[in-house]
Design a protein around this motif. Sequence first.
Motif, PDB file in Angstrom:
ATOM      1  N   PHE A   8      28.407  38.346  47.071  1.00 32.33           N
ATOM      2  CA  PHE A   8      28.589  38.168  45.666  1.00 32.33           C
ATOM      3  C   PHE A   8      27.547  38.638  44.758  1.00 32.33           C
ATOM      4  CE2 PHE A   8      31.282  35.099  47.878  1.00 32.33           C
ATOM      5  CZ  PHE A   8      32.537  35.814  47.559  1.00 32.33           C
ATOM      6  N   ARG A   9      26.565  39.316  45.329  1.00 37.63           N
ATOM      7  CA  ARG A   9      25.414  39.849  44.543  1.00 37.63           C
ATOM      8  C   ARG A   9      26.185  40.895  43.345  1.00 37.63           C
ATOM      9  NH1 ARG A   9      21.603  42.908  48.073  1.00 37.63           N
ATOM     10  NH2 ARG A   9      20.986  43.820  46.182  1.00 37.63           N
ATOM     11  N   ASP A  10      25.467  40.911  42.419  1.00 39.00           N
ATOM     12  CA  ASP A  10      25.945  41.724  41.212  1.00 39.00           C
ATOM     13  C   ASP A  10      25.949  43.151  41.822  1.00 39.00           C
ATOM     14  OD1 ASP A  10      26.584  39.503  39.343  1.00 39.00           O
ATOM     15  OD2 ASP A  10      24.670  40.088  38.481  1.00 39.00           O
ATOM     16  N   VAL A  11      24.890  43.478  42.305  1.00 40.67           N
ATOM     17  CA  VAL A  11      24.820  45.271  42.879  1.00 40.67           C
ATOM     18  C   VAL A  11      25.979  45.240  43.939  1.00 40.67           C
ATOM     19  CG1 VAL A  11      23.168  44.809  44.399  1.00 40.67           C
ATOM     20  CG2 VAL A  11      23.347  46.934  43.353  1.00 40.67           C
ATOM     21  N   THR A  12      26.051  44.470  44.833  1.00 40.80           N
ATOM     22  CA  THR A  12      27.358  44.539  45.851  1.00 40.80           C
ATOM     23  C   THR A  12      28.642  44.797  45.225  1.00 40.80           C
ATOM     24  OG1 THR A  12      26.281  43.372  47.240  1.00 40.80           O
ATOM     25  CG2 THR A  12      28.375  43.643  47.966  1.00 40.80           C
ATOM     26  N   GLY A  41      44.765  55.245  43.487  1.00 37.16           N
ATOM     27  CA  GLY A  41      44.300  54.808  42.540  1.00 37.16           C
ATOM     28  C   GLY A  41      42.972  54.473  42.503  1.00 37.16           C
ATOM     29  N   VAL A  42      42.503  53.395  41.455  1.00 33.80           N
ATOM     30  CA  VAL A  42      41.184  52.918  41.901  1.00 33.80           C
ATOM     31  C   VAL A  42      41.119  51.311  41.836  1.00 33.80           C
ATOM     32  CG1 VAL A  42      40.116  54.922  40.811  1.00 33.80           C
ATOM     33  CG2 VAL A  42      40.773  53.059  39.257  1.00 33.80           C
ATOM     34  N   VAL A  43      39.695  51.039  42.308  1.00 37.69           N
ATOM     35  CA  VAL A  43      39.514  49.550  42.224  1.00 37.69           C
ATOM     36  C   VAL A  43      38.731  49.386  40.736  1.00 37.69           C
ATOM     37  CG1 VAL A  43      37.919  47.764  43.308  1.00 37.69           C
ATOM     38  CG2 VAL A  43      39.146  49.328  44.597  1.00 37.69           C
ATOM     39  N   GLN A  44      39.255  48.003  40.297  1.00 39.01           N
ATOM     40  CA  GLN A  44      38.333  47.792  38.804  1.00 39.01           C
ATOM     41  C   GLN A  44      38.316  46.318  38.707  1.00 39.01           C
ATOM     42  OE1 GLN A  44      40.562  50.108  36.188  1.00 39.01           O
ATOM     43  NE2 GLN A  44      42.157  48.335  35.646  1.00 39.01           N
ATOM     44  N   ASN A  45      37.324  45.902  38.002  1.00 35.56           N
ATOM     45  CA  ASN A  45      37.149  44.222  37.421  1.00 35.56           C
ATOM     46  C   ASN A  45      36.741  43.496  38.785  1.00 35.56           C
ATOM     47  OD1 ASN A  45      37.155  42.149  35.988  1.00 35.56           O
ATOM     48  ND2 ASN A  45      39.375  41.776  36.095  1.00 35.56           N
ATOM     49  N   VAL A  46      36.113  44.031  39.572  1.00 37.89           N
ATOM     50  CA  VAL A  46      35.592  43.386  40.860  1.00 37.89           C
ATOM     51  C   VAL A  46      34.791  41.971  40.678  1.00 37.89           C
ATOM     52  CG1 VAL A  46      34.278  43.562  43.132  1.00 37.89           C
ATOM     53  CG2 VAL A  46      35.551  45.463  42.130  1.00 37.89           C
ATOM     54  N   ARG A  47      35.182  40.987  41.020  1.00 39.96           N
ATOM     55  CA  ARG A  47      34.615  39.773  40.876  1.00 39.96           C
ATOM     56  C   ARG A  47      34.661  39.041  41.852  1.00 39.96           C
ATOM     57  NH1 ARG A  47      39.678  40.865  39.479  1.00 39.96           N
ATOM     58  NH2 ARG A  47      41.262  39.381  39.267  1.00 39.96           N
ATOM     59  N   LEU A  57      36.290  37.776  47.224  1.00 35.89           N
ATOM     60  CA  LEU A  57      35.869  38.829  46.201  1.00 35.89           C
ATOM     61  C   LEU A  57      37.326  39.457  45.851  1.00 35.89           C
ATOM     62  CD1 LEU A  57      33.560  40.530  45.325  1.00 35.89           C
ATOM     63  CD2 LEU A  57      33.769  41.962  47.304  1.00 35.89           C
ATOM     64  N   LEU A  58      37.457  39.517  44.515  1.00 32.29           N
ATOM     65  CA  LEU A  58      38.812  39.821  44.064  1.00 32.29           C
ATOM     66  C   LEU A  58      38.475  40.945  43.240  1.00 32.29           C
ATOM     67  CD1 LEU A  58      39.930  36.403  42.642  1.00 32.29           C
ATOM     68  CD2 LEU A  58      40.507  37.462  44.748  1.00 32.29           C
ATOM     69  N   ALA A  59      39.535  41.884  42.930  1.00 34.92           N
ATOM     70  CA  ALA A  59      39.536  43.058  42.207  1.00 34.92           C
ATOM     71  C   ALA A  59      40.953  43.301  41.641  1.00 34.92           C
ATOM     72  CB  ALA A  59      38.884  44.143  42.988  1.00 34.92           C
ATOM     73  N   ASP A  60      40.927  44.112  40.673  1.00 35.95           N
ATOM     74  CA  ASP A  60      42.332  44.736  40.159  1.00 35.95           C
ATOM     75  C   ASP A  60      42.577  45.999  40.847  1.00 35.95           C
ATOM     76  OD1 ASP A  60      42.575  42.404  38.660  1.00 35.95           O
ATOM     77  OD2 ASP A  60      41.452  43.105  37.089  1.00 35.95           O
TER      78      ASP A  60
END
Length: 70
Positions: A8-12, A41-47, A57-60
Amino acid sequence: MRDASEVFRDVTMASFEGKPITDNHPDEDVNPENWSKLARGVVQNVRRGVGDEEDFLLADLLVMDKDTIA
């Protein structure tokens, strides 16, 4: 297995942004030579999730291929 402090590091989490998604696992890694053939497609909004999902770890996923969407 990775420790939550690493996952969950920001850089990760930022390292996943914009990564291609595929339909199933291809036999080869996605790279500049095969991207147009494999990417759907692509991964976005990783959080990091919140509440009951805080260990996830979630993503759209922005899917842009009509067959994959179907």
